[in-house]
Write a protein that holds these residues in place. Structure first.
Motif, PDB file in Angstrom:
ATOM      1  N   ASN A 164      -4.246   4.938   0.415  1.00 14.71           N
ATOM      2  CA  ASN A 164      -5.473   5.513   0.967  1.00 14.71           C
ATOM      3  C   ASN A 164      -5.320   7.013   1.221  1.00 14.71           C
ATOM      4  OD1 ASN A 164      -6.632   2.982   0.909  1.00 14.71           O
ATOM      5  ND2 ASN A 164      -6.267   2.571   3.073  1.00 14.71           N
ATOM      6  N   ASP A 165      -4.135   7.440   1.681  1.00 13.54           N
ATOM      7  CA  ASP A 165      -3.887   8.866   1.904  1.00 13.54           C
ATOM      8  C   ASP A 165      -3.846   9.635   0.582  1.00 13.54           C
ATOM      9  OD1 ASP A 165      -3.721   8.491   4.671  1.00 13.54           O
ATOM     10  OD2 ASP A 165      -1.549   8.184   4.603  1.00 13.54           O
ATOM     11  N   PRO A 167       0.793  -1.230   0.000  1.00 14.07           N
ATOM     12  CA  PRO A 167       0.000   0.000   0.000  1.00 14.07           C
ATOM     13  C   PRO A 167       0.825   1.281   0.000  1.00 14.07           C
ATOM     14  CG  PRO A 167       0.033  -0.938   2.190  1.00 14.07           C
ATOM     15  CD  PRO A 167       0.743  -1.910   1.287  1.00 14.07           C
ATOM     16  N   GLU A 218      -5.421   8.803  -2.233  1.00 12.86           N
ATOM     17  CA  GLU A 218      -6.781   8.892  -2.763  1.00 12.86           C
ATOM     18  C   GLU A 218      -7.637   9.846  -1.942  1.00 12.86           C
ATOM     19  OE1 GLU A 218      -8.136   4.866  -3.325  1.00 12.86           O
ATOM     20  OE2 GLU A 218      -6.873   4.647  -5.101  1.00 12.86           O
ATOM     21  N   ALA A 219      -7.470   9.874  -0.622  1.00 10.33           N
ATOM     22  CA  ALA A 219      -8.232  10.802   0.222  1.00 10.33           C
ATOM     23  C   ALA A 219      -7.878  12.246  -0.119  1.00 10.33           C
ATOM     24  CB  ALA A 219      -7.966  10.519   1.700  1.00 10.33           C
ATOM     25  N   HIS A 226       0.900   6.302   1.514  1.00 11.97           N
ATOM     26  CA  HIS A 226      -0.064   5.207   1.543  1.00 11.97           C
ATOM     27  C   HIS A 226      -1.151   5.505   0.516  1.00 11.97           C
ATOM     28  CE1 HIS A 226      -3.052   2.359   2.995  1.00 11.97           C
ATOM     29  NE2 HIS A 226      -2.052   1.761   3.642  1.00 11.97           N
TER      30      HIS A 226
END
Length: 74
Positions: A58-59, A16, A61-62, A56
């Motif tokens: 997720n970070d 990730p 994409e956020a 990461h």
């Protein structure tokens, strides 16, 4: 697919955390732009792993989703 794109895709599937270069490619920006964003605390959340910046997925994409304007890309 060029090497950076291949490596970014492989990293997303197996790990990730992306390197700064992979993150810049994923976002479609220059690595220098990502560095400037990091220096001004305006980019995606990053972490130092062994002296190298990692991001990461997720970070990433956020951060990207938070900047969404108008309609989605088709």
């Amino acid at each position: 697919m060029d090497d950076d794109a291949h490596r970014a895709q492989a990293a997303r599937q197996t790990c990730p955390f992306l390197t700064a270069k992979q993150t810049a490619f994923y976002l479609g920006i220059a690595p220098g732009t990502l560095k400037d964003l990091r220096l001004h605390a305006a980019g995606p959340r990053g972490r130092l792993h062994g002296g190298a910046w990692r991001y990461h997925i997720n970070d990433i994409e956020a951060w990207s989703n938070a900047r969404s304007r108008g309609s989605d890309c088709a």
